[in-house]
Design an enzyme around this catalytic site. Structure first.
Site, mmCIF file in Angstrom:
data_model
loop_
_atom_site.group_PDB
_atom_site.id
_atom_site.type_symbol
_atom_site.label_atom_id
_atom_site.label_comp_id
_atom_site.label_asym_id
_atom_site.label_seq_id
_atom_site.Cartn_x
_atom_site.Cartn_y
_atom_site.Cartn_z
ATOM 1 N N THR A 44 0.849 -1.202 0.000
ATOM 2 C CA THR A 44 0.000 0.000 0.000
ATOM 3 C C THR A 44 0.880 1.246 0.000
ATOM 4 O O THR A 44 0.641 2.192 -0.755
ATOM 5 C CB THR A 44 -0.861 0.046 1.293
ATOM 6 N N THR A 45 1.884 1.207 0.879
ATOM 7 C CA THR A 45 2.793 2.349 0.991
ATOM 8 C C THR A 45 3.585 2.547 -0.301
ATOM 9 O O THR A 45 3.971 3.664 -0.638
ATOM 10 C CB THR A 45 3.735 2.137 2.196
ATOM 11 N N TYR A 107 -13.210 -5.464 -1.576
ATOM 12 C CA TYR A 107 -14.356 -4.985 -2.345
ATOM 13 C C TYR A 107 -15.425 -6.042 -2.601
ATOM 14 O O TYR A 107 -16.604 -5.800 -2.360
ATOM 15 C CB TYR A 107 -13.905 -4.338 -3.671
ATOM 16 N N TYR A 133 -2.286 -10.444 4.895
ATOM 17 C CA TYR A 133 -2.447 -9.056 5.379
ATOM 18 C C TYR A 133 -3.923 -8.804 5.665
ATOM 19 O O TYR A 133 -4.744 -8.829 4.753
ATOM 20 C CB TYR A 133 -1.904 -8.122 4.291
ATOM 21 N N ARG A 138 -9.586 -1.194 5.056
ATOM 22 C CA ARG A 138 -9.304 -0.926 3.642
ATOM 23 C C ARG A 138 -10.030 -1.937 2.746
ATOM 24 O O ARG A 138 -10.481 -1.598 1.662
ATOM 25 C CB ARG A 138 -7.802 -1.023 3.358
ATOM 26 N N LYS A 161 0.308 -9.983 8.700
ATOM 27 C CA LYS A 161 0.434 -8.556 8.980
ATOM 28 C C LYS A 161 -0.924 -8.138 9.527
ATOM 29 O O LYS A 161 -1.928 -8.125 8.809
ATOM 30 C CB LYS A 161 0.771 -7.796 7.694
ATOM 31 N N ILE A 203 5.392 -4.411 10.242
ATOM 32 C CA ILE A 203 5.617 -3.930 8.870
ATOM 33 C C ILE A 203 5.107 -2.498 8.910
ATOM 34 O O ILE A 203 3.894 -2.265 8.910
ATOM 35 C CB ILE A 203 4.866 -4.794 7.843
HETATM 36 O O1 LIG Z 1 2.122 -0.715 2.852
HETATM 37 C C1 LIG Z 1 2.102 -1.232 3.951
HETATM 38 O O2 LIG Z 1 2.589 -2.347 4.125
HETATM 39 C C2 LIG Z 1 1.479 -0.526 5.082
HETATM 40 N N1 LIG Z 1 0.359 0.041 4.900
HETATM 41 C C3 LIG Z 1 -0.439 0.560 5.938
HETATM 42 C C4 LIG Z 1 -1.444 1.503 5.357
HETATM 43 O O3 LIG Z 1 -1.118 2.251 4.448
HETATM 44 O O4 LIG Z 1 -2.583 1.512 5.824
HETATM 45 C C5 LIG Z 1 0.404 1.184 7.007
HETATM 46 C C6 LIG Z 1 1.447 0.249 7.474
HETATM 47 O O5 LIG Z 1 2.382 0.937 8.220
HETATM 48 C C7 LIG Z 1 2.160 -0.469 6.379
#
Ligand SMILES: O=C(O)C1=N[C@H](C(=O)O)C[C@H](O)C1
Length: 286
Positions: A44-45, A107, A133, A138, A161, A203
């Site tokens: 996501t990041t 979704y 995860y 989300r 995660k 993470i």
């Molecule tokens: O991309 C990731 O792996 C993370 N995503 C989360 C988010 O964006 O909600 C935050 C997390 O620290 C790691």
């Protein structure tokens, strides 16, 4: 096999709408020496929803190239169409990576049996390690602890995660963890709590900043020095929520640009750069 410590879901730098590999190499060189346990690109990041197929592969290649086998690499490979995830996994598998981080299907809201079958099918299709995860706020659907226990019995599903957003669910899992399975928090603000309740690490997008402090919290908890870990944690506690005040990774990219680690704080639409107001607050703490 246990995954432990602080894992970095590394950002994808953009400049003039293209991936900025000069900055990306700078990031990899920088974090390689900080004591993190490994890199997780294309999460996501890493803004994976806005990368095309070509960029997805190129990012894996560049990560491995710049990393020079120094640290393990787990790649974000997820989706809400099982067969397509497996197709993407076949591409990722061509590279010398250690595993994947795979988000719960979003979704289309599968039930628990559907979630189990999704991850089971993915696991049966590969020898790579898999971290599942769970992030219901989300994805729209929660992976319940019973399902996590069932999934943990599959040989190459090695960890979770956890960003379930429900402290009771997180605590129940940590009190009764699956055997030989790593629980890594993806809820940055739960890092200290997760470690002190026996979790293996995190993470953490926020560990792009003040990385040494995150590592210090981890090391001190593992040395059973929770009091000293708490003192370090207090230095991070107020700072972390600011990084999530606006959509991740905009605030992080803002800080990395300020610190000279990124040439640009650019994101791809629909995400936008951090606001001026937030930028002023971040300036005071980085
Ligand atoms: O991309 C990731 O792996 C993370 N995503 C989360 C988010 O964006 O909600 C935050 C997390 O620290 C790691």
């Amino acid at each position: 096999m246990q995954l432990t410590g602080v894992w970095l879901p590394i950002v994808t730098p953009f400049k003039d709408e293209k991936i900025d590999y000069k900055s990306y190499k700078r990031l990899i060189d920088h974090y390689s020496t900080k004591g993190i346990s490994g890199f997780i690109p294309l999460g996501t990041t890493g803004e994976v929803p806005v990368l095309n197929d070509y960029e997805f592969q190129e990012m894996i290649e560049k990560t491995l190239d710049y990393n020079e086998k120094k640290l393990p690499v787990y790649v974000g490979v997820g989706g809400n169409y099982t067969a397509k995830v497996i197709e993407k996994l076949k591409i990722a598998e061509k590279y010398d990576i250690q595993g994947i981080l795979s988000v719960c299907p979003y979704y289309n809201k599968p039930n628990q049996e559907g979630i189990y079958s999704h991850f089971n099918s993915i696991a049966q299709s590969t020898d790579l390690n898999i971290i599942i995860y769970n992030i219901p706020y989300r994805t729209g659907v929660n992976i319940q602890n019973d399902t996590i226990h069932r999934l943990a019995e599959i040989k190459n599903i090695v960890g979770l995660k956890d960003a379930c957003g429900d402290i009771k669910q997180t605590m129940a899992l940590l009190m009764d963890p699956p055997k030989d399975f790593s629980i890594l928090t993806g809820e940055d603000i739960f890092f200290y709590l997760t470690l002190t309740l026996g979790g293996q690490g995190g993470i953490l997008a926020s560990s792009h900043l003040k990385t040494e402090l995150f590592i210090d919290v981890y090391n001190k908890v593992k040395e059973n020095n929770t009091k000293a870990a708490l003192e370090t944690w207090k230095q991070l506690y107020d700072f972390i929520p600011l990084l999530f005040k606006e959509p991740n990774p905009a605030p992080i990219k803002y800080c990395l640009k300020k610190l000279g680690l990124l040439d640009s704080a650019e994101l791809r639409l629909p995400l936008m750069e951090a606001s001026k107001e937030l930028g002023e607050k971040l300036d005071r703490i980085i």
